[in-house]
Design a protein around this motif. Sequence first.
Motif, PDB file in Angstrom:
ATOM      1  N   HIS A 188       0.864  -1.183   0.000  1.00 59.36           N
ATOM      2  CA  HIS A 188       0.000   0.000   0.000  1.00 59.36           C
ATOM      3  C   HIS A 188       0.900   1.232   0.000  1.00 59.36           C
ATOM      4  CE1 HIS A 188      -3.488   2.406   0.671  1.00 59.36           C
ATOM      5  NE2 HIS A 188      -3.154   2.744   1.886  1.00 59.36           N
ATOM      6  N   HIS A 189       0.922   1.974  -1.110  1.00 59.49           N
ATOM      7  CA  HIS A 189       1.864   3.078  -1.262  1.00 59.49           C
ATOM      8  C   HIS A 189       1.191   4.439  -1.238  1.00 59.49           C
ATOM      9  CE1 HIS A 189       5.068   0.290  -2.047  1.00 59.49           C
ATOM     10  NE2 HIS A 189       4.360  -0.282  -3.012  1.00 59.49           N
ATOM     11  N   SER A 190       0.104   4.577  -0.529  1.00 62.66           N
ATOM     12  CA  SER A 190      -0.570   5.870  -0.447  1.00 62.66           C
ATOM     13  C   SER A 190       0.266   6.826   0.386  1.00 62.66           C
ATOM     14  CB  SER A 190      -1.951   5.716   0.175  1.00 62.66           C
ATOM     15  OG  SER A 190      -2.770   4.955  -0.663  1.00 62.66           O
ATOM     16  N   LEU A 191       0.411   8.027  -0.097  1.00 66.17           N
ATOM     17  CA  LEU A 191       1.193   9.036   0.605  1.00 66.17           C
ATOM     18  C   LEU A 191       0.371   9.714   1.697  1.00 66.17           C
ATOM     19  CD1 LEU A 191       3.814  10.664   0.820  1.00 66.17           C
ATOM     20  CD2 LEU A 191       2.925  12.168  -0.949  1.00 66.17           C
ATOM     21  N   PHE A 192      -0.934   9.904   1.425  1.00 63.56           N
ATOM     22  CA  PHE A 192      -1.792  10.624   2.366  1.00 63.56           C
ATOM     23  C   PHE A 192      -2.814   9.688   2.987  1.00 63.56           C
ATOM     24  CE2 PHE A 192      -0.469  13.634  -0.891  1.00 63.56           C
ATOM     25  CZ  PHE A 192       0.171  14.569  -0.097  1.00 63.56           C
ATOM     26  N   SER A 193      -3.133   9.955   4.235  1.00 69.57           N
ATOM     27  CA  SER A 193      -4.168   9.215   4.933  1.00 69.57           C
ATOM     28  C   SER A 193      -5.484   9.961   4.748  1.00 69.57           C
ATOM     29  CB  SER A 193      -3.814   9.102   6.415  1.00 69.57           C
ATOM     30  OG  SER A 193      -4.844   8.455   7.112  1.00 69.57           O
ATOM     31  N   VAL A 194      -6.444   9.313   4.086  1.00 74.19           N
ATOM     32  CA  VAL A 194      -7.745   9.923   3.825  1.00 74.19           C
ATOM     33  C   VAL A 194      -8.778   9.160   4.642  1.00 74.19           C
ATOM     34  CG1 VAL A 194      -9.429  10.536   2.062  1.00 74.19           C
ATOM     35  CG2 VAL A 194      -7.000  10.508   1.493  1.00 74.19           C
ATOM     36  N   PRO A 195      -9.539   9.855   5.481  1.00 75.73           N
ATOM     37  CA  PRO A 195     -10.519   9.151   6.319  1.00 75.73           C
ATOM     38  C   PRO A 195     -11.650   8.551   5.478  1.00 75.73           C
ATOM     39  CG  PRO A 195     -10.793  11.523   6.531  1.00 75.73           C
ATOM     40  CD  PRO A 195      -9.568  11.299   5.703  1.00 75.73           C
ATOM     41  N   THR A 196     -12.235   7.490   5.990  1.00 74.95           N
ATOM     42  CA  THR A 196     -13.404   6.909   5.340  1.00 74.95           C
ATOM     43  C   THR A 196     -14.643   7.660   5.802  1.00 74.95           C
ATOM     44  OG1 THR A 196     -13.607   5.291   7.102  1.00 74.95           O
ATOM     45  CG2 THR A 196     -12.376   4.623   5.145  1.00 74.95           C
ATOM     46  N   HIS A 197     -15.648   7.685   4.945  1.00 75.77           N
ATOM     47  CA  HIS A 197     -16.866   8.441   5.233  1.00 75.77           C
ATOM     48  C   HIS A 197     -18.078   7.529   5.116  1.00 75.77           C
ATOM     49  CE1 HIS A 197     -14.689  12.218   5.184  1.00 75.77           C
ATOM     50  NE2 HIS A 197     -14.118  11.837   4.050  1.00 75.77           N
ATOM     51  N   LEU A 198     -19.099   7.833   5.896  1.00 81.96           N
ATOM     52  CA  LEU A 198     -20.319   7.039   5.868  1.00 81.96           C
ATOM     53  C   LEU A 198     -21.278   7.476   4.772  1.00 81.96           C
ATOM     54  CD1 LEU A 198     -20.980   6.769   9.704  1.00 81.96           C
ATOM     55  CD2 LEU A 198     -19.941   5.083   8.183  1.00 81.96           C
ATOM     56  N   THR A 199     -21.191   8.718   4.341  1.00 85.66           N
ATOM     57  CA  THR A 199     -22.120   9.217   3.331  1.00 85.66           C
ATOM     58  C   THR A 199     -21.366   9.623   2.068  1.00 85.66           C
ATOM     59  OG1 THR A 199     -21.997  11.505   4.094  1.00 85.66           O
ATOM     60  CG2 THR A 199     -23.682  10.108   5.109  1.00 85.66           C
ATOM     61  N   SER A 200     -22.078   9.591   0.969  1.00 80.72           N
ATOM     62  CA  SER A 200     -21.498  10.008  -0.312  1.00 80.72           C
ATOM     63  C   SER A 200     -21.151  11.489  -0.283  1.00 80.72           C
ATOM     64  CB  SER A 200     -22.483   9.709  -1.439  1.00 80.72           C
ATOM     65  OG  SER A 200     -21.981  10.156  -2.654  1.00 80.72           O
ATOM     66  N   TYR A 201     -21.967  12.270   0.402  1.00 79.53           N
ATOM     67  CA  TYR A 201     -21.722  13.716   0.504  1.00 79.53           C
ATOM     68  C   TYR A 201     -20.365  13.977   1.149  1.00 79.53           C
ATOM     69  CZ  TYR A 201     -22.422  18.607   1.727  1.00 79.53           C
ATOM     70  OH  TYR A 201     -22.268  19.957   1.866  1.00 79.53           O
ATOM     71  N   ASP A 202     -20.079  13.294   2.253  1.00 78.92           N
ATOM     72  CA  ASP A 202     -18.792  13.474   2.922  1.00 78.92           C
ATOM     73  C   ASP A 202     -17.641  12.906   2.091  1.00 78.92           C
ATOM     74  OD1 ASP A 202     -19.783  14.812   5.115  1.00 78.92           O
ATOM     75  OD2 ASP A 202     -20.054  12.989   6.304  1.00 78.92           O
ATOM     76  N   HIS A 203     -17.897  11.815   1.391  1.00 73.46           N
ATOM     77  CA  HIS A 203     -16.861  11.186   0.582  1.00 73.46           C
ATOM     78  C   HIS A 203     -16.347  12.126  -0.511  1.00 73.46           C
ATOM     79  CE1 HIS A 203     -14.681   7.978  -1.456  1.00 73.46           C
ATOM     80  NE2 HIS A 203     -15.255   8.372  -2.582  1.00 73.46           N
ATOM     81  N   HIS A 204     -17.212  12.978  -1.018  1.00 75.09           N
ATOM     82  CA  HIS A 204     -16.842  13.871  -2.121  1.00 75.09           C
ATOM     83  C   HIS A 204     -16.467  15.279  -1.668  1.00 75.09           C
ATOM     84  CE1 HIS A 204     -17.739  10.937  -5.162  1.00 75.09           C
ATOM     85  NE2 HIS A 204     -18.868  10.671  -4.556  1.00 75.09           N
ATOM     86  N   GLN A 205     -16.075  15.439  -0.407  1.00 76.71           N
ATOM     87  CA  GLN A 205     -15.566  16.735   0.044  1.00 76.71           C
ATOM     88  C   GLN A 205     -14.349  17.102  -0.804  1.00 76.71           C
ATOM     89  OE1 GLN A 205     -14.526  16.740   4.159  1.00 76.71           O
ATOM     90  NE2 GLN A 205     -16.566  16.133   4.838  1.00 76.71           N
ATOM     91  N   HIS A 206     -14.208  18.369  -1.109  1.00 76.85           N
ATOM     92  CA  HIS A 206     -13.146  18.812  -2.020  1.00 76.85           C
ATOM     93  C   HIS A 206     -11.756  18.397  -1.554  1.00 76.85           C
ATOM     94  CE1 HIS A 206     -15.858  21.077  -4.505  1.00 76.85           C
ATOM     95  NE2 HIS A 206     -16.349  21.683  -3.434  1.00 76.85           N
ATOM     96  N   PHE A 207     -11.466  18.640  -0.306  1.00 77.74           N
ATOM     97  CA  PHE A 207     -10.101  18.410   0.168  1.00 77.74           C
ATOM     98  C   PHE A 207      -9.765  16.921   0.175  1.00 77.74           C
ATOM     99  CE2 PHE A 207      -6.566  18.618   3.201  1.00 77.74           C
ATOM    100  CZ  PHE A 207      -5.823  19.582   2.564  1.00 77.74           C
ATOM    101  N   HIS A 208     -10.690  16.090   0.634  1.00 77.18           N
ATOM    102  CA  HIS A 208     -10.431  14.652   0.662  1.00 77.18           C
ATOM    103  C   HIS A 208     -10.373  14.080  -0.753  1.00 77.18           C
ATOM    104  CE1 HIS A 208     -12.055  14.455   5.024  1.00 77.18           C
ATOM    105  NE2 HIS A 208     -10.829  14.932   4.957  1.00 77.18           N
ATOM    106  N   ARG A 209     -11.158  14.640  -1.679  1.00 81.03           N
ATOM    107  CA  ARG A 209     -11.104  14.224  -3.076  1.00 81.03           C
ATOM    108  C   ARG A 209      -9.724  14.524  -3.658  1.00 81.03           C
ATOM    109  NH1 ARG A 209     -11.687  17.336  -7.222  1.00 81.03           N
ATOM    110  NH2 ARG A 209     -12.738  18.926  -6.032  1.00 81.03           N
ATOM    111  N   MET A 210      -9.166  15.678  -3.296  1.00 80.06           N
ATOM    112  CA  MET A 210      -7.832  16.047  -3.784  1.00 80.06           C
ATOM    113  C   MET A 210      -6.771  15.088  -3.258  1.00 80.06           C
ATOM    114  SD  MET A 210      -7.768  20.144  -3.410  1.00 80.06           S
ATOM    115  CE  MET A 210      -9.185  21.113  -3.811  1.00 80.06           C
ATOM    116  N   LEU A 211      -6.876  14.725  -1.984  1.00 79.08           N
ATOM    117  CA  LEU A 211      -5.891  13.808  -1.413  1.00 79.08           C
ATOM    118  C   LEU A 211      -6.014  12.415  -2.018  1.00 79.08           C
ATOM    119  CD1 LEU A 211      -5.967  14.877   2.337  1.00 79.08           C
ATOM    120  CD2 LEU A 211      -4.304  15.493   0.581  1.00 79.08           C
ATOM    121  N   ARG A 212      -7.247  11.967  -2.286  1.00 82.57           N
ATOM    122  CA  ARG A 212      -7.429  10.675  -2.958  1.00 82.57           C
ATOM    123  C   ARG A 212      -6.837  10.721  -4.365  1.00 82.57           C
ATOM    124  NH1 ARG A 212     -12.328  10.739  -0.483  1.00 82.57           N
ATOM    125  NH2 ARG A 212     -13.357  11.543  -2.340  1.00 82.57           N
ATOM    126  N   LEU A 213      -6.971  11.839  -5.035  1.00 81.24           N
ATOM    127  CA  LEU A 213      -6.387  11.994  -6.371  1.00 81.24           C
ATOM    128  C   LEU A 213      -4.872  11.861  -6.311  1.00 81.24           C
ATOM    129  CD1 LEU A 213      -6.628  12.738  -9.396  1.00 81.24           C
ATOM    130  CD2 LEU A 213      -6.452  15.124  -8.686  1.00 81.24           C
TER     131      LEU A 213
END
Length: 91
Positions: free
Chosen positions: A56-81
């Motif tokens: 697992h070579h992810s550089l950033f730790s991105v929290p998991t979310h219970l809702t789709s709305y939270d999953h698509h927050q701008h900042f977390h979307r950028m880190l997943r990218l």
Amino acid sequence: MIRYTFIRSTLNIPTLASHCNHADLVFIASLLNGIIDSLDLQATVSFHVPSHSTRHHSLFSVPTHLTSYDHHQHFHRMLRLLNHPPNTPNT
């Protein structure tokens, strides 16, 4: 009728999605390099530091979310990218 994809490829215009991905990458790079002076945003970036060697070579730790709305927050979307960049620049 001229197709959008033909015009885009002929004029070498990137897709809107690739343009947004590029803007996200530039924003995070500017934030981490100190060009954007926001300690609140910098404090929300968590680096993934594994305790042992993994595949697992992810550089950033991105929290998991219970809702789709939270999953698509701008900042977390950028880190997943940044953790999983697209394969081609014009996709």
